[in-house]
Structure formats: structure tokens, C-alpha cells
Design a protein around this motif. Sequence first.
Motif, PDB file in Angstrom:
ATOM      1  N   VAL A 108     -12.228  -2.527  -6.238  1.00 29.83           N
ATOM      2  CA  VAL A 108     -12.359  -3.774  -5.474  1.00 29.83           C
ATOM      3  C   VAL A 108     -13.180  -3.504  -4.214  1.00 29.83           C
ATOM      4  N   VAL A 109     -14.285  -4.229  -4.078  1.00 25.29           N
ATOM      5  CA  VAL A 109     -15.158  -4.083  -2.902  1.00 25.29           C
ATOM      6  C   VAL A 109     -15.438  -5.474  -2.356  1.00 25.29           C
TER       7      VAL A 109
ATOM      8  N   ASP B  25      -9.893  -0.137   8.254  1.00 26.63           N
ATOM      9  CA  ASP B  25      -9.167  -0.985   9.200  1.00 26.63           C
ATOM     10  C   ASP B  25      -7.695  -1.036   8.810  1.00 26.63           C
ATOM     11  N   ALA B  26      -6.923  -1.832   9.532  1.00 27.33           N
ATOM     12  CA  ALA B  26      -5.478  -1.865   9.302  1.00 27.33           C
ATOM     13  C   ALA B  26      -5.116  -2.362   7.909  1.00 27.33           C
ATOM     14  N   ASP B  27      -6.030  -3.083   7.241  1.00 31.13           N
ATOM     15  CA  ASP B  27      -5.766  -3.586   5.895  1.00 31.13           C
ATOM     16  C   ASP B  27      -6.125  -2.585   4.804  1.00 31.13           C
ATOM     17  N   GLY B  28      -6.651  -1.431   5.194  1.00 28.82           N
ATOM     18  CA  GLY B  28      -7.062  -0.433   4.206  1.00 28.82           C
ATOM     19  C   GLY B  28      -8.454  -0.662   3.656  1.00 28.82           C
ATOM     20  N   VAL B  29      -9.275  -1.486   4.311  1.00 33.46           N
ATOM     21  CA  VAL B  29     -10.656  -1.713   3.896  1.00 33.46           C
ATOM     22  C   VAL B  29     -11.539  -0.674   4.578  1.00 33.46           C
TER      23      VAL B  29
ATOM     24  N   SER C  47     -14.769  -1.029   0.285  1.00 27.71           N
ATOM     25  CA  SER C  47     -13.824  -0.715  -0.787  1.00 27.71           C
ATOM     26  C   SER C  47     -12.395  -0.787  -0.260  1.00 27.71           C
ATOM     27  N   MET C  48     -11.494  -1.232  -1.132  1.00 26.21           N
ATOM     28  CA  MET C  48     -10.093  -1.413  -0.749  1.00 26.21           C
ATOM     29  C   MET C  48      -9.247  -0.334  -1.422  1.00 26.21           C
TER      30      MET C  48
END
Length: 620
Positions: A50-51, A93-97, A120-121
Motif C-alpha cells: 500500500v502506497v 510519521d505517527a501513522d506509520g507512513v 509506503s504504509m
Amino acid sequence: MQHVSGLERARAALEQGGRIPAAAVTPLVAESWQRCRDLGLDPSGIPRDVVIPFGDVRHRRDANAVLRSLALAEMQLLHTQIAGSNFMIALADADGVVLDTISDAHFAESSVGRSIIPGSMWGESERGTNALGLVARERQPVAVYGREHYFNCHGHLSCMAAPILDTNGEVLGLLDASCSNEARQQHTHALVRMAAAQIENGLIFREKPGNFIFAFHPRAEYLDTLSAGLLAVSGDGTVVLVNRPGMALLAGLPAAHGVHFDRLFEAGFGAAMDGLLGGGIIRVRDRAGSGVFMVCRQIGEGMAMRSKTRAAPSLPTLISHPEEPDFVCEDRLLKRAMAELTEAAALRMPVHIFGETGTGKELMARHLHKVSRRKGEFVALNCGAVPEPLFIAEIFGHERGAYTNARDDGAPGLARAADGGTLFLDEVADIPLASQTALLRFLDSMEVRAVGGQKVHKVDVQIVSATNRNLHDMVKDRAFRADLLYRLNAITIKLPVLSERSDFPLVVQHLMKRLAPQTAITDAAIARLARRAWPGNIRELNAALQRALIRRQTDYLDEDSFDESDEDAVIDCCMSCLDNTLSRRRCSEIRTTYRQTGNNASETARLLRLSRTTVHKHIR
């Protein structure tokens, strides 16, 4: 071995849908595996790639601009500390992205490396059990080694990550180091945690420029370490924030925003300031009775008082090592050439180096001199820059009064200056025909007789020649002697153009270390540079990096640091060079440099180390 066999038993249970044996893996990993099972992920399957759109990446970067600036500097330091481990460092970032990566070139080309890219996630729902996803969830440093990863395809990977917290304890970002080399796992994990703590401290200085910042610790020698507490206070002594080590050191005391300094330390704020503003270290007791050493690290902006403080981070200055002889040589063709050079030096064979302008011919010649272990000097001559009547005298020397304008005391010549060493004949294709005969005679006998002299000197010289022109074609055109060519090219080394080199990322990183070693350059920036043609090869790349460093508004280089208008530039050349790729690129560099020097042919010749005749031929 028990841990390994236990992990394998756990893997077998995971893949067969059974119950995971207790203590076979850490509770953190076991709980993550179960969550991944509950999501219906197949451990033998392929993770979801997922990107998010790059526009969203830009937005996230802008929202985390200060974090990104500090993190990239720490990532650059990590890059040097764990170099050689086949690794990648990522900021998310804090969301893991993922926002940025800096990596070893080999890892970047691996299947996993190609999936850790900006946008990328790496949450559990996409990538199963992994360090980035776990840190985002658990808010604590995590390491996931090898087959502890949920997906089998990540079993060769070791990942170590740590959260980056803001001054309120909220997760701002994630720092991760992933590698396939297990030799430094524990060492790397410690470095990642230290880097995250350093970023957190940097955020305090960036976010609180108007406050005093004091460092404190029970031992004075620890005041400059990451274990020191940092305390930001306003001008009237009100506590603005305390970092995580500081909170631990002040455990049991009301160390919180809005509390006055006097409620934490027995010494009054005024008395403490008298000692701190003198630039020295003071010793105070906290309200729990523990003694600590304290020093002032920052005086707030606009404060009337000034003292010796820690300077705010500034953009690294450019440094230059003009004579530094090292160069990158990981390209397959270059590696083969290097091996041949070593053998040629041992056998004292003449070596001819062929390559376009800017591919590093002189660097290769200097390397040959180095590996030959010859005690004499490395002497270089640009054959195209010497007027035809003086060419023989330049190499062989001349006696006093040998010709008009000759030096009064004569000159020994470059061949004698290189005795016991290496004579490098650059732009050998420009040697005048009349002089080629004399040079051939010298190569056969290694005897030198100065112009106007009678005495013959025997010399021991390693001959290295170089050109960017096809000497075989020149032989056909009777512009170069065939026997001289065969005497010069006992072994020929062909240097690839920069755009075709497989080690391009390493070349960029090497140049950056020479120009600005503290400045990070991201993988995305290197990928963008790799898409360009580079007619001027390494010399042009070096200039592009210098321009980006001078123009940059941040203390790092990313893909936005380079001008898009340069990427698809049309190669400008004269009509006679249109049909030949090698000549076209060389001609384009000459014409571009000519315009940049204000149409000054002499300056163009000097910069490119060419003869003015050659320059004029291409700018007509």
C-alpha cells in the motif's frame, strides 16, 4: 540454539493454524501474530503493498517539517555508523507512513528495499508483524528479528525501530533501521534508540527558542549525554517542559508544565540563575533531597542577558578536498578494470584509459600510481594544452637558450620529473603528429635527451595515457600513429559513462561526503538524479550537488532540491558531432561551459583542461 528451535516451533504452529507455544516468542510478537491472524493474513502469502499518493506524502512532510529536518540529520549520522551492513534507515510519521529513506545501495535494490519508499504504509494490516507497525502501536522501542516477522518473505530481515515523542509524550514519528546483516543487531538497536532521543532533544530547542533550557544530571560528566534531563523555563522561572530523562530524574516531584522552578529545586530560581548565566556548572538539590549538577544550554531569544550557550543548529558548511584520491568503484565493469590495473602496475605495462569527459580518468591514473607503490612522483601533462612547438621541450626538457623564450636556466622536463614514478599523458589524442615520433622513441628506450642538449638520461617511468576520443579511428584517418597507439595501449581501461554505472547511488553519497558530510541526501533524491542523462558525467553531477547545497533552504537534500528543468534538457552540440553519442556529449559540455564563462574560450579551455583549438572547433 534453544531460542532458534523455539522460534521454528512457533513458526510451524503459526503456519499450520495451531496454538503458538508459550515463551517461544516474546509476548509482543505473539500478540502481533494473533492480531495478524485475526485480520486473515496468510503468513506464507504476499503482504499488501500500500502506497499513498505522493501529493499526500508532501502534505505529511510539510506537517512534520521540523521533525523531518532533525530526523534526516540523525539518519545521515546513522548511515555512517552502520555503513557496510546492507541496511536502510526510514523515517515515518505517527501513522506509520514512510516519509524518507537513506539506505545502502544494495539494500535499496532488494525486493524489501523497493517496498520501503516514501508513501509506503507499514502497519500490521498491510505488512504483518514488523518493527515500524509495532512501534506505532506500542509507543516504545521494538526490534523484530528474522522469522519473528509475520510474513515468510520478511524472514531474512531484521528491523529495529523507536518512537519519536513530542514534548507532551505524543508520538510524532517513527525511526527504523532495517538490515539483512544480523552481525550488528543489538548495536544497531541501541543506535536507533539514541538517534530518536537526540531528535526529541532537538525538538525542545527548536520549539522553545524563547525559553531558558537547563541540562541537569547527578553526575557532571553526563551533562552532555542523552541521559541528562532538559528543563525549559520561562524568564520568571515557570517550567514549560521537561524531557523524558528529566521526568525520570525528578520522579515523585511535580515536574509539569506551569510549576515554578522553586517547587522542584531547593535553590531559588534567582540564586540558580546567578550561577548558571556565568556559563558555569552549579550543584543544586531537588526537593526530594537528591543533588544534581546543572548548566544552562540556551538563553531565550530576546533575553537581555547573554552567556556562553549551545549554538542553535545551522546549515553545514561546504568543505572541499580537492586532492582526495579515493573514488567509488562498485560497478561491475569498473571492478574488473581495477583488477587489471593492479596486474598492469605489477608488470609495468603502459596503460591507456578511455572515457568521456568527467568519468574520472585522472583519478584512475592516480590509483594506478598508488597501487604500483612507486617511490617517484605522479606527473600529469594535458597534451592538448601545450602549444605544438613546445611539446617536446615540455616532456624532455631543454637546455639554456635552446629556443626563443626558453628559460635561462633550462628545464629538466616532465619525463625526468616522473623518474621512478608515473607520467600521465592526458588528452593524448591531441599530441601533434610531429611530436608522436619522438614520444614513440622515448617509450621504446626510456631515454631522455633535452632539447639543445647532448647528454642522455635513462629513466624508469610508468606510462599512463588517457583520452575521450577513439584512437583507432584517428589511426584510420592518419591523425595518430598506429605504432604509438600499440605502444600506449598494452592494456586499455574503458570507463563507463555515469548514467550507465550500476553504483550511481554510491557515487552520489561519496560526493556528498566530500562536499558536506553532515548533510543528508534521501533515496528519493538519488533516484531522481539517476534519471538524468549526465553528459558531463561525475564533474556535472558534482556541480549539480554543489548548486543544490548552495540553494537549499533546509539542512538536507531531497527530490525537491534539484531543478526539474535540467532533467530533460536537450543536448546542445555542433553539426559535426550530431551523429556520434560520445562526441555529442563532449561537445555539449564544451558549449555549455563556454556560455557559463561569458563566451570566454580561454576560460573554457582552462576549466575543461582542453586546448583552445579544441574549444573553438566545437563552438563555431
